[in-house]
Design a protein around this motif. Structure first.
Motif, mmCIF file in Angstrom:
data_model
loop_
_atom_site.group_PDB
_atom_site.id
_atom_site.type_symbol
_atom_site.label_atom_id
_atom_site.label_comp_id
_atom_site.label_asym_id
_atom_site.label_seq_id
_atom_site.Cartn_x
_atom_site.Cartn_y
_atom_site.Cartn_z
ATOM 1 N N PHE A 71 0.897 -1.207 0.018
ATOM 2 C CA PHE A 71 -0.167 -0.059 0.152
ATOM 3 C C PHE A 71 0.668 1.132 0.093
ATOM 4 N N CYS A 72 0.188 2.448 0.100
ATOM 5 C CA CYS A 72 1.088 3.559 -0.298
ATOM 6 C C CYS A 72 0.824 4.341 1.120
ATOM 7 N N ALA A 73 1.619 4.712 1.997
ATOM 8 C CA ALA A 73 1.379 5.238 3.342
ATOM 9 C C ALA A 73 1.086 6.669 3.316
ATOM 10 N N ALA A 74 1.345 7.234 2.240
ATOM 11 C CA ALA A 74 1.263 8.728 1.790
ATOM 12 C C ALA A 74 -0.359 8.944 1.801
ATOM 13 N N CYS A 75 -0.970 8.229 0.719
ATOM 14 C CA CYS A 75 -2.172 8.526 0.237
ATOM 15 C C CYS A 75 -3.317 7.270 0.837
ATOM 16 N N GLY A 76 -2.819 6.272 1.236
ATOM 17 C CA GLY A 76 -3.677 5.042 1.646
ATOM 18 C C GLY A 76 -4.118 4.118 0.661
ATOM 19 N N THR A 77 -3.696 4.070 -0.684
ATOM 20 C CA THR A 77 -4.229 3.248 -1.454
ATOM 21 C C THR A 77 -3.696 2.079 -1.472
ATOM 22 N N SER A 78 -4.704 0.948 -1.405
ATOM 23 C CA SER A 78 -4.521 -0.322 -1.283
ATOM 24 C C SER A 78 -3.928 -1.020 -2.593
ATOM 25 N N LEU A 79 -2.629 -1.657 -2.746
ATOM 26 C CA LEU A 79 -2.343 -2.025 -4.138
ATOM 27 C C LEU A 79 -2.357 -3.528 -4.295
ATOM 28 N N ASP A 87 5.028 -17.583 -5.120
ATOM 29 C CA ASP A 87 5.810 -16.978 -6.123
ATOM 30 C C ASP A 87 4.493 -15.762 -6.865
ATOM 31 N N THR A 88 3.508 -16.033 -6.490
ATOM 32 C CA THR A 88 2.549 -14.984 -7.004
ATOM 33 C C THR A 88 1.939 -14.004 -6.081
ATOM 34 N N MET A 89 1.344 -12.952 -6.654
ATOM 35 C CA MET A 89 0.528 -12.175 -5.683
ATOM 36 C C MET A 89 -0.564 -11.533 -6.517
ATOM 37 N N ASP A 90 -1.515 -10.768 -5.954
ATOM 38 C CA ASP A 90 -2.467 -10.181 -6.503
ATOM 39 C C ASP A 90 -2.258 -8.558 -6.463
ATOM 40 N N LEU A 91 -2.578 -8.073 -7.491
ATOM 41 C CA LEU A 91 -2.436 -6.498 -7.567
ATOM 42 C C LEU A 91 -4.091 -5.956 -7.734
ATOM 43 N N THR A 92 -4.339 -4.930 -7.115
ATOM 44 C CA THR A 92 -5.731 -4.598 -7.145
ATOM 45 C C THR A 92 -5.914 -4.026 -8.428
ATOM 46 N N VAL A 93 -7.075 -4.440 -9.077
ATOM 47 C CA VAL A 93 -7.557 -4.045 -10.370
ATOM 48 C C VAL A 93 -7.663 -2.658 -10.490
ATOM 49 N N ALA A 94 -7.917 -1.791 -9.680
ATOM 50 C CA ALA A 94 -8.395 -0.307 -10.049
ATOM 51 C C ALA A 94 -6.739 0.450 -9.894
ATOM 52 N N ALA A 95 -5.843 -0.014 -9.445
ATOM 53 C CA ALA A 95 -4.527 0.482 -9.246
ATOM 54 C C ALA A 95 -3.841 0.411 -10.691
ATOM 55 N N PHE A 96 -4.388 -0.267 -11.782
ATOM 56 C CA PHE A 96 -3.634 -0.322 -12.900
ATOM 57 C C PHE A 96 -4.074 0.873 -13.687
ATOM 58 N N ASP A 97 -3.014 1.507 -14.314
ATOM 59 C CA ASP A 97 -3.607 3.003 -14.991
ATOM 60 C C ASP A 97 -4.781 2.841 -16.044
ATOM 61 N N ASP A 98 -5.042 1.672 -16.539
ATOM 62 C CA ASP A 98 -6.178 1.290 -17.566
ATOM 63 C C ASP A 98 -6.681 0.067 -17.248
ATOM 64 N N PRO A 99 -7.544 -0.197 -16.265
ATOM 65 C CA PRO A 99 -7.996 -1.638 -15.608
ATOM 66 C C PRO A 99 -9.154 -2.010 -16.690
ATOM 67 N N SER A 100 -9.628 -1.316 -17.698
ATOM 68 C CA SER A 100 -10.701 -1.728 -18.415
ATOM 69 C C SER A 100 -10.474 -3.054 -19.272
ATOM 70 N N ARG A 101 -9.272 -3.574 -19.410
ATOM 71 C CA ARG A 101 -9.138 -4.834 -20.012
ATOM 72 C C ARG A 101 -9.452 -6.175 -19.125
ATOM 73 N N PHE A 102 -9.574 -5.795 -17.894
ATOM 74 C CA PHE A 102 -9.821 -7.015 -16.937
ATOM 75 C C PHE A 102 -11.333 -7.430 -16.797
ATOM 76 N N VAL A 103 -11.532 -8.651 -16.530
ATOM 77 C CA VAL A 103 -12.766 -9.194 -16.600
ATOM 78 C C VAL A 103 -12.873 -10.110 -15.280
ATOM 79 N N PRO A 104 -14.012 -9.942 -14.424
ATOM 80 C CA PRO A 104 -14.042 -10.945 -13.398
ATOM 81 C C PRO A 104 -14.356 -12.294 -14.064
ATOM 82 N N THR A 105 -13.689 -13.444 -13.416
ATOM 83 C CA THR A 105 -13.994 -14.750 -13.688
ATOM 84 C C THR A 105 -14.245 -15.519 -12.491
ATOM 85 N N ARG A 106 -14.209 -14.881 -11.455
ATOM 86 C CA ARG A 106 -14.457 -15.914 -10.350
ATOM 87 C C ARG A 106 -14.808 -15.007 -8.905
ATOM 88 N N HIS A 107 -15.274 -15.617 -8.013
ATOM 89 C CA HIS A 107 -15.453 -15.043 -6.743
ATOM 90 C C HIS A 107 -14.527 -15.774 -5.739
#
Length: 147
Positions: A71-79, A87-107
């Motif tokens: 996260f960013c301690a300055a603005c509070g954004t969850s990343l 070896d993997t991690m998750d990035l928040t979709v909204a943190a991408f500059d253009d998140p429009s390509r992503f499609v939800p595939t599961r819950h």
């Protein structure tokens, strides 16, 4: 073929470059994510840790005995979210500059899902510039509306 995508926090102190191989994303509804983000769910893109390069190292919060969150301690954004031993991690979709390509595939974390927030089709909709309180403040502060 992987695509190079960029992203970061709201204040732009923390930026990343990621090699993204597909459009699949998911929604997490677990209580840990709800509390960490202050939202009913969070959209994530799973990605290899080796496929993410941070221009500035994010701050890390140990959110449980098994996970950490950039996260960013300055603005509070969850990343994102990560298991330290993976070896993997998750990035928040909204943190991408253009998140429009992503499609939800599961819950995930459906034991804490707030189903009333899933299907909001038919609720009244308003664009930001249509709200006079928001538009007036943006125009006074910057001369226009944000992108």
């Amino acid at each position: 073929m992987p695509e190079t995508m960029t992203g970061g926090c709201a204040c732009e102190r923390i930026r990343f470059v990621a090699q993204v191989g597909d459009d699949d994303a998911y929604l997490c509804h677990c209580r840990m994510c709800q509390r960490a983000t202050g939202s009913v769910s969070i959209a994530y893109k799973a990605i290899g840790k080796a496929d993410v390069r941070w221009d500035a190292e994010p701050d890390w919060y140990r959110s449980s005995p098994i996970a950490v969150r950039p996260f960013c301690a300055a603005c509070g954004t969850s990343l994102g979210f990560a298991f330290p031993d993976s070896d993997t991690m998750d990035l928040t979709v909204a943190a991408f500059d253009d998140p429009s390509r992503f499609v939800p595939t599961r819950h995930f974390g459906v034991e804490s899902m707030h189903r009333a927030w899933l299907d909001t089709e038919g609720l009244p909709e308003m664009r930001s510039e249509e709200n006079p309180n928001v538009a007036r403040r943006w125009k006074a502060a910057t001369g226009g509306m944000p992108d």
